[in-house]
Design a protein around this motif. Structure first.
Motif, PDB file in Angstrom:
ATOM      1  N   VAL A  85       0.905  -1.224   0.184  1.00  0.00           N
ATOM      2  CA  VAL A  85       0.025  -0.026   0.062  1.00  0.00           C
ATOM      3  C   VAL A  85       0.891   1.313   0.132  1.00  0.00           C
ATOM      4  CG1 VAL A  85      -1.689   1.416   1.136  1.00  0.00           C
ATOM      5  CG2 VAL A  85      -1.915  -1.224   1.144  1.00  0.00           C
ATOM      6  N   PRO A  86       0.692   2.248  -0.783  1.00  0.00           N
ATOM      7  CA  PRO A  86      -0.610   2.550  -1.774  1.00  0.00           C
ATOM      8  C   PRO A  86      -0.296   1.992  -3.203  1.00  0.00           C
ATOM      9  CG  PRO A  86       0.558   4.531  -1.384  1.00  0.00           C
ATOM     10  CD  PRO A  86       1.462   3.639  -0.614  1.00  0.00           C
ATOM     11  N   TRP A  87       0.797   1.330  -3.513  1.00  0.00           N
ATOM     12  CA  TRP A  87       1.090   0.877  -4.724  1.00  0.00           C
ATOM     13  C   TRP A  87       0.074  -0.179  -5.523  1.00  0.00           C
ATOM     14  CZ3 TRP A  87       7.123  -0.084  -5.353  1.00  0.00           C
ATOM     15  CH2 TRP A  87       7.887   0.950  -5.111  1.00  0.00           C
ATOM     16  N   LEU A  88      -0.184  -1.084  -4.635  1.00  0.00           N
ATOM     17  CA  LEU A  88      -1.089  -2.099  -5.247  1.00  0.00           C
ATOM     18  C   LEU A  88      -2.327  -1.942  -4.990  1.00  0.00           C
ATOM     19  CD1 LEU A  88      -0.844  -5.022  -6.418  1.00  0.00           C
ATOM     20  CD2 LEU A  88      -0.954  -5.883  -4.131  1.00  0.00           C
ATOM     21  N   LEU A  89      -2.587  -1.268  -4.087  1.00  0.00           N
ATOM     22  CA  LEU A  89      -4.130  -0.855  -3.816  1.00  0.00           C
ATOM     23  C   LEU A  89      -4.020   0.504  -2.834  1.00  0.00           C
ATOM     24  CD1 LEU A  89      -5.883  -3.088  -1.164  1.00  0.00           C
ATOM     25  CD2 LEU A  89      -3.459  -3.035  -1.658  1.00  0.00           C
ATOM     26  N   ASP A  90      -5.007   1.250  -2.841  1.00  0.00           N
ATOM     27  CA  ASP A  90      -4.778   2.652  -2.050  1.00  0.00           C
ATOM     28  C   ASP A  90      -4.793   2.399  -0.676  1.00  0.00           C
ATOM     29  OD1 ASP A  90      -4.730   4.099  -4.499  1.00  0.00           O
ATOM     30  OD2 ASP A  90      -6.993   4.194  -4.661  1.00  0.00           O
ATOM     31  N   SER A  91      -5.709   1.676  -0.093  1.00  0.00           N
ATOM     32  CA  SER A  91      -5.620   1.497   1.481  1.00  0.00           C
ATOM     33  C   SER A  91      -6.421  -0.059   1.760  1.00  0.00           C
ATOM     34  CB  SER A  91      -6.394   2.805   2.026  1.00  0.00           C
ATOM     35  OG  SER A  91      -6.438   2.515   3.339  1.00  0.00           O
ATOM     36  N   LEU A  92      -5.993  -0.373   2.837  1.00  0.00           N
ATOM     37  CA  LEU A  92      -6.630  -1.680   3.559  1.00  0.00           C
ATOM     38  C   LEU A  92      -7.894  -1.196   4.442  1.00  0.00           C
ATOM     39  CD1 LEU A  92      -3.763  -3.932   3.967  1.00  0.00           C
ATOM     40  CD2 LEU A  92      -5.643  -4.269   2.371  1.00  0.00           C
ATOM     41  N   ASP A  93      -7.858   0.224   4.751  1.00  0.00           N
ATOM     42  CA  ASP A  93      -8.799   0.818   5.616  1.00  0.00           C
ATOM     43  C   ASP A  93     -10.232   0.891   5.006  1.00  0.00           C
ATOM     44  OD1 ASP A  93      -6.822   1.184   7.638  1.00  0.00           O
ATOM     45  OD2 ASP A  93      -6.195   3.116   6.813  1.00  0.00           O
TER      46      ASP A  93
END
Length: 415
Positions: A85-93
């Motif tokens: 995060v935040p390369w692969l996806l923006d956030s896990l929140d």
């Protein structure tokens, strides 16, 4: 056991945390649960499940592993999805506004289609590349060549092979094959006769960029290098565009998308006839078809065989060729006689402003064919307007003619 472990094989390139933990446990003849419970977790702590380990492990785990193995925390974070995060996806929140994550990641830009051709989507609680069904476990895929050549205790599943992001092994350029496994350990191939199968060249090229981005943080595209995050969002946006029903597209785009699916050897939308679902909700066989279609689309765009209208499309085409001089001197410019005359006149007026003799000569030249006092005074007034002092100039035509005596030299003029 506390303090550094005497034996601790290092994690492999791109390896998943569960895979590495399994190899560490094997060194000591333990299960992963026992390794966590007796060597890493605090007394009474709840043990995370496999999906949590590779997604976002509990905060106590990675520091404890760093202490036991001497591996840096930064290196350990790269074994988990949270570390990307935040390369692969923006956030896990949780997203602040329902649907905001999908709109930001997938619909902020475009590749093949114009913005107007893409129907609006409401996808709440969405996270890029991760299954929408929490009960669905991670993919288990591996390279047969890597698995067959690995020494005992050294083979591990990579993190990226558990995501629907690539189709091929970056080292051997063969397809990743489905396997059985548990808590990061390889058990067996799903098909007993599994052997290496070469991946299509377009798939290898696409996957090479993904692996390059995850390895170096940048991806080389025809126009310029981009951040890995830009590449991953470009790829996910392209997958979404390929899921657009053909009936919703303009004639030109419909033809392009249809040709892409045909060139990939797959039916449009991977044969899905029912309601639209996000890529992450599709079964793996359908996701494979989409990835092959995306690889085909990228190839056709770069080769100039498919026209893309999106905001990110220019990144996939070479920069326009710019003319570079070969060193040959330019041909001489055509002589501008009128400009030369204007320049000479400007110099004569400048000289006349300071030199009475030059002023006499200039006025004499300009009125050489003049026969009337009116025309003479018109020329004289023009010179005065240009800054030539009036007392440098004859007052009348007769006075001008008188000044031409004495061998052509002007006479002094008195008031």
């Amino acid at each position: 056991m506390t303090g550094p472990w005497p034996l601790h094989p290092p994690p492999g390139d791109g390896e998943a945390l569960t895979s590495w933990l399994n190899r560490l446990a094997e060194v000591y003849g333990m299960s992963v649960d026992d390794l966590l419970r007796h060597n890493l977790a605090a007394p009474g702590a709840d043990l995370p499940d496999q999906q949590t380990l590779d997604l976002d492990p509990p905060p106590w785990l990675l520091p404890a592993l760093a202490e036991r193995t001497g591996t840096s925390l930064d290196r350990l974070r790269q074994l988990t999805i949270a570390g990307w995060v935040p390369w692969l996806l923006d956030s896990l929140d949780p997203e602040p506004v329902p649907g905001a994550a999908f709109d930001t990641y997938v619909r902020q830009d475009s590749v093949l289609l114009t913005t107007r051709e893409r129907p609006g989507r409401q996808v709440p609680d969405w996270r890029a590349w991760l299954p929408t069904d929490s009960k669905r476990g991670p993919l288990r895929r591996a390279c047969p060549t890597c698995q067959g050549a690995a020494a005992d205790g050294t083979f591990g599943f990579t993190l990226v092979s558990q995501l629907p992001l690539t189709l091929s092994c970056p080292k051997h350029r063969c397809r990743l094959e489905a396997a059985f496994g548990g808590l990061g350990a390889f058990v067996a191939w799903e098909k007993p006769d599994t052997r290496p199968r070469p991946a299509p060249a377009v798939v290898v090229a696409m996957d090479a960029r993904t692996h390059q981005g995850l390895r170096t943080g940048a991806v080389a595209l025809p126009r310029r290098s981009v951040h890995a995050g830009v590449w991953l969002r470009l790829l996910r946006t392209l997958l979404d565009e390929l899921s657009t029903p053909l009936s919703a597209l303009r004639i030109g785009s419909r033809h392009t998308v249809k040709c892409i699916w045909e060139m990939a050897g797959q039916p449009p939308r991977a044969g899905i006839l029912g309601p639209w679902r996000p890529y992450e909700a599709l079964p793996w066989p359908a996701q494979q078809m989409f990835l092959e279609a995306a690889a085909t689309a990228l190839h056709l765009i770069e080769a100039g065989e498919a026209t893309a209208h999106g905001t990110l499309a220019p990144l996939l085409t070479p920069a326009p060729r710019r003319h570079v001089p070969d060193g040959t001197p330019h041909p001489p410019r055509e002589r501008d006689y009128w400009q030369e005359a204007r320049d000479a006149m400007d110099r004569a007026v400048a000289l006349a402003r300071d030199d009475p003799a030059a002023a006499h000569q200039l006025l004499s030249t300009l009125t050489a064919l003049t026969r009337s006092e009116t025309a003479f005074h018109r020329v004289r007034d023009d010179l005065v307007a240009l800054g030539v002092p009036a007392d440098h100039l004859p007052r009348t035509l007769a006075e001008q003619r008188a000044s031409r005596t004495l061998n052509g030299r002007p006479m002094s003029v008195t008031s």
